[in-house]
Scaffold this active site. Structure first.
Site, PDB file in Angstrom:
ATOM      1  N   HIS A   7       3.657  -0.932 -11.857  1.00 57.63           N
ATOM      2  CA  HIS A   7       2.527  -1.674 -11.310  1.00 57.63           C
ATOM      3  C   HIS A   7       1.513  -0.682 -10.745  1.00 57.63           C
ATOM      4  O   HIS A   7       1.618  -0.265  -9.587  1.00 57.63           O
ATOM      5  CB  HIS A   7       3.007  -2.627 -10.218  1.00 57.63           C
ATOM      6  CG  HIS A   7       1.956  -3.581  -9.743  1.00 57.63           C
ATOM      7  ND1 HIS A   7       2.003  -4.934  -9.989  1.00 57.63           N
ATOM      8  CD2 HIS A   7       0.820  -3.376  -9.062  1.00 57.63           C
ATOM      9  CE1 HIS A   7       0.936  -5.507  -9.462  1.00 57.63           C
ATOM     10  NE2 HIS A   7       0.209  -4.576  -8.891  1.00 57.63           N
ATOM     11  N   PRO A   8       0.528  -0.230 -11.545  1.00 56.33           N
ATOM     12  CA  PRO A   8      -0.502   0.664 -11.032  1.00 56.33           C
ATOM     13  C   PRO A   8      -1.515  -0.091 -10.161  1.00 56.33           C
ATOM     14  O   PRO A   8      -2.130  -1.064 -10.617  1.00 56.33           O
ATOM     15  CB  PRO A   8      -1.159   1.221 -12.304  1.00 56.33           C
ATOM     16  CG  PRO A   8      -0.889   0.195 -13.354  1.00 56.33           C
ATOM     17  CD  PRO A   8       0.402  -0.466 -13.002  1.00 56.33           C
ATOM     18  N   THR A  64      -4.272   2.516  -5.116  1.00 57.21           N
ATOM     19  CA  THR A  64      -3.904   3.704  -4.357  1.00 57.21           C
ATOM     20  C   THR A  64      -2.689   4.402  -4.933  1.00 57.21           C
ATOM     21  O   THR A  64      -2.611   5.622  -4.943  1.00 57.21           O
ATOM     22  CB  THR A  64      -3.622   3.331  -2.881  1.00 57.21           C
ATOM     23  OG1 THR A  64      -4.762   2.652  -2.345  1.00 57.21           O
ATOM     24  CG2 THR A  64      -3.326   4.572  -2.055  1.00 57.21           C
ATOM     25  N   ARG A  65      -1.721   3.639  -5.444  1.00 60.36           N
ATOM     26  CA  ARG A  65      -0.484   4.226  -5.927  1.00 60.36           C
ATOM     27  C   ARG A  65       0.098   3.377  -7.044  1.00 60.36           C
ATOM     28  O   ARG A  65      -0.330   2.242  -7.274  1.00 60.36           O
ATOM     29  CB  ARG A  65       0.527   4.354  -4.779  1.00 60.36           C
ATOM     30  CG  ARG A  65       0.894   3.019  -4.154  1.00 60.36           C
ATOM     31  CD  ARG A  65       1.785   3.194  -2.949  1.00 60.36           C
ATOM     32  NE  ARG A  65       2.268   1.904  -2.468  1.00 60.36           N
ATOM     33  CZ  ARG A  65       3.208   1.753  -1.541  1.00 60.36           C
ATOM     34  NH1 ARG A  65       3.751   2.827  -0.985  1.00 60.36           N
ATOM     35  NH2 ARG A  65       3.609   0.569  -1.156  1.00 60.36           N
ATOM     36  N   VAL A  66       1.091   3.951  -7.730  1.00 57.01           N
ATOM     37  CA  VAL A  66       1.811   3.246  -8.783  1.00 57.01           C
ATOM     38  C   VAL A  66       3.199   2.899  -8.250  1.00 57.01           C
ATOM     39  O   VAL A  66       3.932   3.779  -7.798  1.00 57.01           O
ATOM     40  CB  VAL A  66       1.954   4.103 -10.058  1.00 57.01           C
ATOM     41  CG1 VAL A  66       2.695   3.318 -11.146  1.00 57.01           C
ATOM     42  CG2 VAL A  66       0.590   4.543 -10.563  1.00 57.01           C
ATOM     43  N   GLY A 104      -6.198 -12.169  -9.447  1.00 53.88           N
ATOM     44  CA  GLY A 104      -5.507 -10.909  -9.659  1.00 53.88           C
ATOM     45  C   GLY A 104      -4.065 -11.155 -10.068  1.00 53.88           C
ATOM     46  O   GLY A 104      -3.354 -11.936  -9.431  1.00 53.88           O
ATOM     47  N   ASP A 129      -1.471  -9.438  -9.735  1.00 55.64           N
ATOM     48  CA  ASP A 129      -0.476  -9.097  -8.716  1.00 55.64           C
ATOM     49  C   ASP A 129      -0.230 -10.259  -7.770  1.00 55.64           C
ATOM     50  O   ASP A 129       0.904 -10.473  -7.309  1.00 55.64           O
ATOM     51  CB  ASP A 129      -0.891  -7.842  -7.947  1.00 55.64           C
ATOM     52  CG  ASP A 129      -2.320  -7.908  -7.432  1.00 55.64           C
ATOM     53  OD1 ASP A 129      -3.106  -8.729  -7.934  1.00 55.64           O
ATOM     54  OD2 ASP A 129      -2.650  -7.114  -6.529  1.00 55.64           O
TER      55      ASP A 129
END
Length: 263
Positions: free
Chosen positions: A11-12, A15-17, A108, A110
């Site tokens: 899940h990219p 800020t981070r993956v 989104g 997510d």
């Protein structure tokens, strides 16, 4: 005996993956996490570390989802040549949840994946309020029928820190990640301390207010779920919440099973 599948979820984000390895059988209601980790967006993905924990890497089911589409494309372009390409979601309609918002395809992914995961956790007849505190903060609702109703979006701690620095000529950039280890005093006695106070306690206050107001609109009992990189900031102040750092990854795994097994 039902076959147990290994799943690799990526899940990219902005800020981070986030990455996680899970085990899930056809009849299991919820996946078991083998390992999970995250890497900053500028860091390389530790493929060898993940492969070492999968009994048969070539047979592992992979799913790539996330809010950072540019980074997701980079990951896909550099996918391991000896592994099957990951499942990707081109449309929200592939996610196994009913969305009762104005334009479901603009939500989104997510947020919907969090909701899919919560549907595997919540009690029958109960609604759910989901707080995902990361680069942005979302506070969303799943009703007692398991449908996604929408919610609220606001800036996260890191975004707020960057905005104060970039949109003023005098305020410095402070590191919001320090809040995960250090509790700022509400009464800041210098500029940096005052900014830290506003970001930390303002973050907490905004989430509390939104959770309270959204919960008041629900006509059935609800359970609060918290996830995201800033989960450690919120967790101490919501003792009755269910805290799960891998919520979106779990939702990805359940979505992958639904698609691949034709459920």
């Amino acid at each position: 005996m039902s076959e147990i599948h290994n799943y690799l979820a990526l899940h990219p984000g902005h800020t981070r993956v986030k990455l996680g390895l899970f085990e899930l059988g056809p009849d299991d209601p919820f996946p078991r996490c083998v390992t999970s980790l995250f890497v900053e967006n500028h860091e390389k993905i530790p493929w060898s570390e993940l492969d070492d924990q999968v009994p048969a890497p070539l047979e592992c089911r992979s799913i790539l989802t996330g809010s950072n589409q540019f980074l997701a494309t980079q990951i896909l372009d550099n996918w391991k040549s000896n592994s099957p390409p990951p499942l990707t979601l081109s449309e929200n309609s592939a996610i196994p949840i009913r969305s009762l918002v104005d334009v479901p395809e603009k939500v989104g992914a997510d947020r919907l994946l969090n909701a899919v995961a919560v549907n595997g956790l919540r009690k029958p007849g109960h609604a759910a309020v989901i707080v995902d505190s990361g680069t942005a903060i979302t506070v969303d609702v799943v009703n007692s029928d398991g449908a996604f109703l929408g919610g609220a979006i606001l800036p996260g701690v890191l975004m707020g820190a960057r905005a104060m620095s970039e949109f003023t000529t005098t305020l410095p950039l402070i590191d919001g990640k320090e809040f995960l280890e250090r509790l700022p005093d509400a009464l800041g006695r210098n500029t940096e301390a005052a900014m830290a106070s506003g970001l930390y306690w303002g973050h907490l206050g905004a989430v509390k207010e939104l959770v309270a107001r959204i919960s008041e609109q629900l006509d059935v009992p609800s359970q609060l779920y918290i996830t995201g990189g800033a989960l450690p900031i919120l967790e101490p102040y919501f003792p009755n919440a269910i805290c799960e750092k891998n919520l979106s990854l779990i939702g990805s795994v359940l979505t992958a099973r639904s698609i691949l097994d034709g459920e």
